[in-house]
Design a protein around this motif. Structure first.
Motif, PDB file in Angstrom:
ATOM      1  N   GLU A 169       0.745  -1.043   0.075  1.00  0.00           N
ATOM      2  CA  GLU A 169       0.101   0.085  -0.043  1.00  0.00           C
ATOM      3  C   GLU A 169       0.868   1.192   0.039  1.00  0.00           C
ATOM      4  N   ARG A 170       2.052   1.195   0.529  1.00  0.00           N
ATOM      5  CA  ARG A 170       2.703   2.409   0.756  1.00  0.00           C
ATOM      6  C   ARG A 170       3.224   2.909  -0.681  1.00  0.00           C
ATOM      7  N   LEU A 171       3.220   2.050  -1.408  1.00  0.00           N
ATOM      8  CA  LEU A 171       3.846   2.261  -3.108  1.00  0.00           C
ATOM      9  C   LEU A 171       2.772   2.512  -3.908  1.00  0.00           C
ATOM     10  N   SER A 172       1.554   2.525  -3.590  1.00  0.00           N
ATOM     11  CA  SER A 172       0.404   2.703  -4.143  1.00  0.00           C
ATOM     12  C   SER A 172       0.342   4.301  -4.928  1.00  0.00           C
ATOM     13  N   PRO A 173       0.488   5.333  -3.938  1.00  0.00           N
ATOM     14  CA  PRO A 173       0.633   6.546  -4.760  1.00  0.00           C
ATOM     15  C   PRO A 173       1.705   6.657  -6.057  1.00  0.00           C
ATOM     16  N   LEU A 190       8.899  -3.533  -7.662  1.00  0.00           N
ATOM     17  CA  LEU A 190       7.697  -3.553  -8.353  1.00  0.00           C
ATOM     18  C   LEU A 190       8.036  -3.114  -9.688  1.00  0.00           C
ATOM     19  N   HIS A 191       7.687  -3.881 -10.754  1.00  0.00           N
ATOM     20  CA  HIS A 191       8.062  -3.431 -12.126  1.00  0.00           C
ATOM     21  C   HIS A 191       6.675  -3.190 -12.898  1.00  0.00           C
ATOM     22  N   PHE A 215       9.846   9.576  -9.703  1.00  0.00           N
ATOM     23  CA  PHE A 215       9.309   8.565  -8.576  1.00  0.00           C
ATOM     24  C   PHE A 215       9.959   7.376  -8.857  1.00  0.00           C
ATOM     25  N   ALA A 216      10.454   6.814 -10.059  1.00  0.00           N
ATOM     26  CA  ALA A 216      11.040   5.517 -10.206  1.00  0.00           C
ATOM     27  C   ALA A 216      12.496   5.385  -9.795  1.00  0.00           C
ATOM     28  N   SER A 217      12.889   4.358  -9.428  1.00  0.00           N
ATOM     29  CA  SER A 217      14.233   4.018  -9.341  1.00  0.00           C
ATOM     30  C   SER A 217      14.948   3.837 -10.443  1.00  0.00           C
ATOM     31  N   TRP A 249       9.317   0.841 -19.460  1.00  0.00           N
ATOM     32  CA  TRP A 249       9.172   0.275 -18.198  1.00  0.00           C
ATOM     33  C   TRP A 249       9.743   1.167 -17.103  1.00  0.00           C
ATOM     34  N   ALA A 250       9.311   0.956 -15.940  1.00  0.00           N
ATOM     35  CA  ALA A 250       9.788   1.584 -14.579  1.00  0.00           C
ATOM     36  C   ALA A 250       9.764   0.867 -13.453  1.00  0.00           C
ATOM     37  N   THR A 251      10.559   0.885 -12.354  1.00  0.00           N
ATOM     38  CA  THR A 251      10.809   0.172 -11.368  1.00  0.00           C
ATOM     39  C   THR A 251      10.560   0.796 -10.066  1.00  0.00           C
ATOM     40  N   LEU A 252       9.961   0.471  -9.106  1.00  0.00           N
ATOM     41  CA  LEU A 252       9.718   0.962  -7.613  1.00  0.00           C
ATOM     42  C   LEU A 252      10.390   0.023  -6.678  1.00  0.00           C
ATOM     43  N   PRO A 253      11.329   0.608  -6.045  1.00  0.00           N
ATOM     44  CA  PRO A 253      11.877  -0.433  -4.733  1.00  0.00           C
ATOM     45  C   PRO A 253      10.748  -0.669  -3.899  1.00  0.00           C
ATOM     46  N   THR A 254      10.739  -1.843  -3.295  1.00  0.00           N
ATOM     47  CA  THR A 254       9.549  -2.354  -2.354  1.00  0.00           C
ATOM     48  C   THR A 254      10.002  -2.289  -1.167  1.00  0.00           C
TER      49      THR A 254
END
Length: 240
Positions: free
Chosen positions: A150-154, A186-187, A218-220, A234-239
């Protein structure tokens, strides 16, 4: 020697690419495109079955190392080679691919190996309409809720909105959104039918369009992969 052909199959969460026939230099761009498209779809691994392959020499086999290097900037899907004959295995060693990719004696061995753990994946096919960014945003928020992220949702909602908005407005083709949870990342990726690179723009619209500058903030990491019938952004977010 038969002309080169390939088939793409699914084995659980892994993608198997079977290469059959004679692999020569003119075939390299096509093989590269097929592999990049499979990687962009974010399975747990892409396994290349070489058991039916003969080659013109080690040079053509450098395509595997080149594909791995081109996806090195993001948490890439493992690319595994399997089932090479003695002749092809020797050519792989001469090409240097053996130093960069796992090589297995058989397809069964490769499918049983440990790859990068894919916890979950969702896909959504969209038309390039004004509603597409909102539909992709809902998918991202639902995914984060289902996977306890949930913390990655925004951030995920903003990133996928901008990727889809950019593709819908500039590519104008059907889109495929993929959201995958793999280990520490999260990819998110959006595949469209245009080979044109994405446009950087800071012009806001009601449903996004603030541009890939927002994705970058926002993305790493993010980037573009060419695929045979278009491209994948593509974009990635650290979990963690």
């Amino acid at each position: 020697m038969g002309v080169l052909s390939w088939t793409v199959e699914q084995a659980d969460r892994r993608t198997v690419v079977r290469l059959d026939g004679f692999f020569a230099l003119p075939d390299v761009p096509s093989v590269r495109g097929v592999l990049l498209k499979c990687l962009a779809e974010c399975p747990s691994a892409v396994v290349v079955d070489l058991s039916g392959l003969t080659v013109s020499g080690p040079t053509v086999l450098t395509v595997f190392s080149a594909v791995v290097r081109s996806t090195a900037a993001w948490p890439a899907v493992p690319l595994l080679l399997a089932g090479a004959t003695d002749e092809v295995a020797a050519a792989l060693r001469r090409s240097g691919a053996g130093a960069e990719l796992p090589i297995f004696g058989s397809l069964a061995d490769a499918l049983e190996s440990d790859g990068v753990h894919l916890r979950a994946r969702l896909r959504l096919h969209l038309e390039p309409t004004a509603d597409a960014p909102a539909e992709a945003r809902r998918l991202a928020m639902d995914a984060c809720a289902a996977w306890n992220l949930e913390r990655l949702s925004p951030a995920a909602a903003v990133v996928v909105t901008e990727l889809v908005d950019n593709a819908a407005r500039h590519a104008g083709t059907a889109l495929e959104v993929t959201i995958a949870y793999r280990g520490a990342y999260l990819h998110l990726s959006v595949t469209d039918g245009s080979p044109e690179p994405p446009r950087l723009s800071a012009e806001p619209t009601a449903e996004g369009g603030r541009g890939l500058l927002l994705v970058d903030s926002f993305a790493s990491g993010w980037g573009v992969l060419p695929v045979p019938d278009g491209k994948a952004i593509w974009a990635t977010l650290p979990t963690r």
